[in-house]
Design an enzyme around this catalytic site. Sequence first.
Site, PDB file in Angstrom:
ATOM      1  N   GLU A  19      -5.185   1.831   2.918  1.00 38.35           N
ATOM      2  CA  GLU A  19      -4.967   0.690   3.809  1.00 38.35           C
ATOM      3  C   GLU A  19      -5.076   1.105   5.270  1.00 38.35           C
ATOM      4  O   GLU A  19      -5.668   0.395   6.092  1.00 38.35           O
ATOM      5  CB  GLU A  19      -3.590   0.073   3.525  1.00 38.35           C
ATOM      6  N   GLU A  20      -4.513   2.260   5.592  1.00 33.49           N
ATOM      7  CA  GLU A  20      -4.493   2.719   6.978  1.00 33.49           C
ATOM      8  C   GLU A  20      -5.879   3.091   7.492  1.00 33.49           C
ATOM      9  O   GLU A  20      -6.100   3.184   8.695  1.00 33.49           O
ATOM     10  CB  GLU A  20      -3.562   3.935   7.114  1.00 33.49           C
ATOM     11  N   ASP A  75       6.655   2.196   6.225  1.00 37.50           N
ATOM     12  CA  ASP A  75       5.264   1.737   6.149  1.00 37.50           C
ATOM     13  C   ASP A  75       4.455   2.646   5.216  1.00 37.50           C
ATOM     14  O   ASP A  75       3.900   3.630   5.666  1.00 37.50           O
ATOM     15  CB  ASP A  75       4.651   1.729   7.548  1.00 37.50           C
ATOM     16  N   HIS A 114       4.344   4.982  12.251  1.00 35.41           N
ATOM     17  CA  HIS A 114       3.255   5.954  12.229  1.00 35.41           C
ATOM     18  C   HIS A 114       3.632   7.285  12.892  1.00 35.41           C
ATOM     19  O   HIS A 114       2.773   7.960  13.468  1.00 35.41           O
ATOM     20  CB  HIS A 114       1.992   5.387  12.882  1.00 35.41           C
ATOM     21  N   HIS A 138       0.843  -1.207   0.000  1.00 43.29           N
ATOM     22  CA  HIS A 138       0.000   0.000   0.000  1.00 43.29           C
ATOM     23  C   HIS A 138       0.869   1.245   0.000  1.00 43.29           C
ATOM     24  O   HIS A 138       1.920   1.290   0.624  1.00 43.29           O
ATOM     25  CB  HIS A 138      -0.977   0.006   1.181  1.00 43.29           C
TER      26      HIS A 138
END
Length: 232
Positions: free
Chosen positions: A63-64, A30, A163, A18
Amino acid sequence: IGRLKGTGGDKAVLLMAHYDSAPTSPGAADDGSAVAALLETARALKTGPALRNDIIFLLTDGEEFGLLGSRAFVAEHPWVKDVGVVFNFEARRNGGPSIMFETSDGNGWLIREFARSSPYSFANSLSGEVYEELPNDTDFTVMKKAGLPGLNFAFINGLPRYHTSRDSLDNTDQRSVQHHGSYALSLARHFGNLNLSNEKQTNAVYFDLPGGFLVHYSSRWVLPFTILTLLA
């Protein structure tokens, strides 16, 4: 989404990652690391001979915020019916080996072929059992619920920059990105020439040894091995 055509296989290999990130994060590890690895895998595959099966590259958004891109692909895209196996690439932190931490059910055939094809394997069936009890999801969750066989990879070591604003390129270990790419390219080449008949077998027990060698055997042997161990 893109598709590298094969020479005539019935099913396709799906490589996915993603490209969105958390609002507070640049998202280099990420999941920019996996996006980069898959783009480089596509470039490398195009320099070699055509594979038997098509290779589909799926880079999802959202996605998140609820696995939105993968949900859309499964619900709406005509290519989903062509998928024979899925390999998803993720990151939880910013370094360490890329670990194969989740599989679809009936994974005996998948694990056997993974062991044959993958360089520097890091995998342990215990991690899959633990992950099943956690409230975490990735795009692979959607694929599993859709009944597609596959494997899920992520690196989870390093400092806790997940994150955060520190999930930057400078803080991402390039060796981890390389490990993602080593998996993606070798698995694409191997499964790209297999008969992807969605064959399910008894789940395997598996674990890696130093040097990346993967030990694996059917879960049917767990009880006999346990009894032998107790007797010994």
